[in-house]
Design a protein around this motif. Structure first.
Motif, short mmCIF file in Angstrom:
data_model
loop_
_atom_site.label_atom_id
_atom_site.label_comp_id
_atom_site.label_asym_id
_atom_site.label_seq_id
_atom_site.Cartn_x
_atom_site.Cartn_y
_atom_site.Cartn_z
N SER B 200 0.83 -1.21 0.00
CA SER B 200 0.00 0.00 0.00
C SER B 200 0.86 1.26 0.00
O SER B 200 0.49 2.25 -0.62
N LEU B 201 2.04 1.19 0.65
CA LEU B 201 2.95 2.35 0.58
C LEU B 201 3.43 2.55 -0.85
O LEU B 201 3.49 3.68 -1.35
N LEU B 202 3.73 1.42 -1.50
CA LEU B 202 4.21 1.47 -2.89
C LEU B 202 3.15 2.11 -3.79
O LEU B 202 3.45 2.92 -4.67
N GLY B 285 -9.50 -2.61 -14.06
CA GLY B 285 -9.63 -1.17 -13.88
C GLY B 285 -9.49 -0.75 -12.44
O GLY B 285 -8.59 -1.22 -11.75
N LYS B 286 -10.41 0.09 -11.98
CA LYS B 286 -10.29 0.65 -10.63
C LYS B 286 -10.28 -0.44 -9.57
O LYS B 286 -10.99 -1.44 -9.70
N PHE B 287 -9.46 -0.26 -8.57
CA PHE B 287 -9.44 -1.25 -7.50
C PHE B 287 -9.20 -0.58 -6.16
O PHE B 287 -8.70 0.54 -6.08
N ARG B 288 -9.63 -1.30 -5.10
CA ARG B 288 -9.35 -0.83 -3.74
C ARG B 288 -8.73 -1.99 -2.98
O ARG B 288 -9.36 -3.02 -2.75
N LEU B 289 -7.47 -1.83 -2.64
CA LEU B 289 -6.75 -2.90 -1.96
C LEU B 289 -7.40 -3.21 -0.61
O LEU B 289 -7.58 -4.37 -0.24
N ALA B 290 -7.80 -2.15 0.10
CA ALA B 290 -8.38 -2.34 1.43
C ALA B 290 -9.61 -3.22 1.35
O ALA B 290 -9.84 -4.08 2.21
N GLY B 291 -10.41 -3.03 0.29
CA GLY B 291 -11.61 -3.84 0.11
C GLY B 291 -11.27 -5.32 0.04
O GLY B 291 -11.89 -6.15 0.71
#
Lengths: 321, 355
Positions: B200-202, B285-291
């Protein structure tokens, strides 16, 4: 560029093909077999999931050698029944003299065993039993009396509790079962249940399958410990699951084994488990004799001489505590 | 009303809501059984280590969470799934144990080479597998499902070859570290947290996240805009392989052996599910890692809850499937649109009455 890549992939596919052939011992038996008059035995083994299984396989490999007059075709089914069915069909095609089958599950064998019977190949069942409509589909069954093992475990627990003066106390028991519908699971659960029913003060809190593997047993045991605060006995239907249970009890800081606390009962009595018995981590371990090779050999010799063999044969077994 | 809308409109509302729903089931069950209602959430220290159901979920869910990181990137960049992760886990575990025990040894109590090298080897093996998948997908334009199908079927078998067809036991406490405890905290949780933190930092401090999304939305347009689309997809697959490698090491360290047949079995499905539960589109396409991470722990929460409800391990997958169907339905766009229509209608009738 594209051509090179294609070539590369082809080579990789070829190489991986070779590897598999080697490990499965998938060698055609025709070379040299007639000249020496070897008896060709096709062995379909469950897999290599536990220490017991490895010892069992070793016993066959040591018995069915060329010096003893055998040619062994060994097929490891990797714990999948369809692989075993495939292996038996292959044995029939290869016209082996005897098929030795260690069945993964008890049901679903009618069709393929009928094929073997039609081909005139005697089938010897070892270790695990199968349920077929027509019991002439197999010649004999050789293995452990799992129900007796379960009963023995129950009786041992009864005596042990009496010795400790706890025979009036409420005893809470949990069981880590093996793969459901396998002979070992059915027999051990049933045998233990028979003793359990006679004891009014014993309660079976819950039985959950741990599939004979350590990882699954760990997960189930974690759940047991959290749900039931006062477990007195954990029955593990094989040694690998006992190791899993021991890991979890250690982590949770529960006392167990011979020093007091939760009583651990296990089955199979593999080398690693016997060391655990010596260390006092397992209270009692009931042997499941893996050395079936010589017994199967004896039966084949009898059949070769045209003698009848007994349909059900048990091996001698003991326990360690 | 506005406040409610603000909350429901938040990006991660649904994944979090689903997770809370699963936990609520536990609270109700505990209360109904006459136990302390928040039994599920109690965390205590016993024997010097953390102890509790939540810790179990975080611990057991680590592998899926680690896999979900890689899977999210792959799904986003290439609009396809990597179905080989479970098999690659098994392969890297087998390779690591083979290195540590020595080839052909079934049980070793002393390490054949330093622990560090063995673990690194296992993780590198995961990267190699990821690179192989990435090469096929990015440069040869093979469909992701087909490309990863190769290793899906082959990797487990290669692992068995490496282990000489037996379960290799590394009965050495130092190897067990990755599956046991670091101080009071289970090591897998720490490893999963580190992986999540690094990625997530990356994504936050470099433009990588943006690149991946743009490649996923339109590969050709991104190339015209000056991005090296192939390279980015390739990189995503390597990261996915790396994650599978790490997850494999954790899984095998838990049982201090390489059980090729069972490690990572069906994990690819859980990982893909985690991405979907996290509200990410499997169309890229769009993504949310936290999800995805929340999705991964939700799956494990469902499993643990089913144990707590006394569902047999054999039947658990059926109930899991039912729960997943419900969660996915709630998140599906047509269902959301339907709910919106319903609320609009209500609003309208309310407004009408006022006038």
């Amino acid at each position: 560029m594209k051509k090179q890549i294609c070539l590369f992939i082809c080579i990789i596919l070829l190489l991986s093909g070779c590897g598999r052939l080697e490990t499965n011992d998938h060698v055609e038996p025709d070379s040299g077999q007639d000249s020496k008059n070897l008896i060709v035995v096709g062995l379909s083994q469950v897999g290599s999931e536990s220490d017991w299984r490895l010892a069992n396989t070793r016993s066959y490999r040591e018995t069915f050698t060329e010096e003893n007059g055998y040619y062994l075709i060994f097929e490891d089914a990797q714990q999948k029944q369809e692989n075993q069915v495939k292996a038996i069909r292959n044995f029939i095609l290869q016209e082996v003299d005897y098929i030795v089958l260690d069945a993964i599950a008890e049901t679903g064998w009618d069709a393929v065993l009928t094929e073997a019977k039609e081909a005139g190949i005697p089938v010897i069942l070892s270790d695990r039993f199968v349920q077929v409509e027509d019991d002439s589909l197999y010649t004999c069954w050789i293995g452990s009396d799992f129900e007796e093992q379960g009963r023995q475990a129950g009786k041992w627990l009864k005596d042990y509790l009496k010795k400790k003066g706890r025979d009036e106390e409420i005893i809470n028991i949990v069981t880590l079962q093996g793969t459901l519908d396998s002979t070992a699971q059915i027999g051990r659960t049933e045998g233990f249940r028979q003793v359990l029913e006679e004891q009014k003060n014993w309660t079976m809190l819950e039985q959950q399958p741990g599939e004979f593997v350590q990882a699954k047993a760990k997960e189930v045991m974690e759940y047991f410990l959290k749900t039931y605060p006062d477990i007195d006995v954990v029955v593990c239907e094989n040694d690998n699951m006992a190791f899993g249970a021991i890991d979890v009890m250690k982590e949770a800081g529960k006392s167990f084994g011979k020093k007091g606390g939760i009583i651990v009962i296990s089955f199979d009595a593999t080398d690693a488990a016997l060391e655990a018995v010596k260390r006092g981590e397992i209270n009692a371990d009931f042997e499941c004799n893996p050395l079936l090779g010589p017994l199967v050999d004896e039966n084949i010799k009898k059949l070769e001489a045209g003698q009848e063999v007994e349909k059900i044969q048990y091996v001698d077994e003991t326990y360690y505590d | 009303m506005n406040k409610v809308k603000k909350i429901t409109g938040m990006a991660l509302f649904l994944p979090v809501f689903c997770m809370l729903l699963v936990m609520l089931v536990n609270v109700i069950y505990d209360a109904a059984n006459g136990n302390f209602a928040f039994n599920f959430f109690t965390i205590s220290v016993r024997n010097g280590i953390l102890y509790g159901r939540l810790i179990d979920i975080l611990n057991r869910g680590s592998e899926i969470a680690i896999l979900a990181i890689g899977m999210t990137l792959v799904v986003s960049s290439s609009a396809g799934t990597d179905i080989s992760v479970g098999s690659v886990m098994s392969l890297s575990a087998s390779f690591c144990c083979m290195l540590l025990a020595g080839y052909g040894v079934a049980s070793a109590s002393t390490l054949a080479m330093p622990l560090f090298l063995g673990v690194l080897g296992g993780i590198l093996m995961g990267c190699v597998c990821g690179a192989f998948n990435g090469f096929l997908v990015a440069y040869l334009n093979v469909q992701p499902m087909v490309a990863t199908l190769i290793l899906f079927s082959a990797a487990r078998a290669i692992g068995l070859l490496l282990c000489n067809n037996v379960i290799v036991y590394v009965r050495n406490d130092s190897f067990g570290f990755f599956g046991s405890f670091l101080g009071p905290v289970p090591t897998p949780i720490v490893i999963a947290a580190l992986c999540i933190l690094v990625i997530s930092l990356l994504l936050r401090y470099t433009a990588l996240g943006l690149y991946i999304q743009s490649v996923g939305i339109n590969k050709k347009a991104s190339r015209i805009a000056g991005l090296n689309s192939e390279k980015i997809i390739f990189l995503c697959y390597i990261v996915c392989g790396l994650c599978a490698g790490i997850a494999g090491i954790v899984a095998s360290s838990r049982i201090t052996s390489a059980d090729s047949n069972n490690i990572g079995l069906n994990f690819e499905l859980d990982a893909i599910l985690a991405v979907a539960l996290g509200g990410n589109s499997l169309g890229g396409g769009k993504f949310r890692l936290a999800g995805s991470i929340i999705g991964a722990y939700t799956i494990q929460a469902i499993t643990t809850t089913l144990y707590a409800l006394g569902v047999s391990t054999e039947q658990a997958p059926v109930y899991k499937a039912i729960v997943v169907i419900i969660i996915v339905t709630i998140q599906a766009p047509p269902f959301k649109a339907f709910m919106k229509r319903m609320s609009d209608k209500r609003q309208l009738s309310k407004g009408g009455a006022a006038v």
